[in-house]
Design a protein around this motif. Structure first.
Motif, short mmCIF file in Angstrom:
data_model
loop_
_atom_site.label_atom_id
_atom_site.label_comp_id
_atom_site.label_asym_id
_atom_site.label_seq_id
_atom_site.Cartn_x
_atom_site.Cartn_y
_atom_site.Cartn_z
N THR A 43 37.46 8.29 58.72
CA THR A 43 38.43 9.44 58.61
C THR A 43 39.73 8.88 57.73
O THR A 43 39.61 7.58 57.75
CB THR A 43 39.07 9.72 60.00
N ASN A 69 46.17 9.21 62.49
CA ASN A 69 45.06 9.74 62.16
C ASN A 69 44.64 10.40 63.61
O ASN A 69 44.37 9.67 64.85
CB ASN A 69 44.02 8.83 61.99
N TYR A 86 41.83 12.51 64.15
CA TYR A 86 40.50 12.95 64.01
C TYR A 86 39.57 12.17 64.91
O TYR A 86 39.96 11.11 64.80
CB TYR A 86 39.93 12.93 62.33
N VAL A 137 32.87 16.26 64.90
CA VAL A 137 34.16 15.84 64.12
C VAL A 137 35.31 16.84 64.89
O VAL A 137 35.04 18.02 64.85
CB VAL A 137 34.29 16.24 62.52
N ASP A 147 39.49 17.61 65.23
CA ASP A 147 40.81 17.53 64.68
C ASP A 147 41.62 17.70 65.64
O ASP A 147 41.66 18.94 66.16
CB ASP A 147 40.95 18.31 63.32
#
Length: 74
Positions: A9, A18, A20, A33, A35
């Motif tokens: 990521t 980040n 993710y 994945v 988010d």
């Protein structure tokens, strides 16, 4: 067939952190994945928990199927 996967990521240019989370499980064939909601409190924690929860549920489902296939109905 055997798979060898990886994941990566990137913070991008707008966020300092980040949010993710990803999962790569070649044995299960599970790739996930999540988010976090940018700017929301603890987005990185919620995305990690989502990935971990889904992974755990899939493992439980596979375990239950294995037991059923072996004739264990308890």
């Amino acid at each position: 067939m055997q798979y060898h996967s990886s994941g990566l990521t990137d913070d991008g240019q707008r966020r300092k952190q980040n949010e993710y989370a990803f999962l790569v499980d070649d044995e299960l064939g599970l790739y996930d994945v999540a988010d976090g909601m940018g700017g929301q409190a603890a987005g990185e924690i919620s995305s990690e928990q989502a990935v971990e929860t889904e992974h755990g549920m899939v493992i439980l489902g596979h375990d239950a199927q294995d037991k059923e296939a072996q004739g264990d109905t308890s």
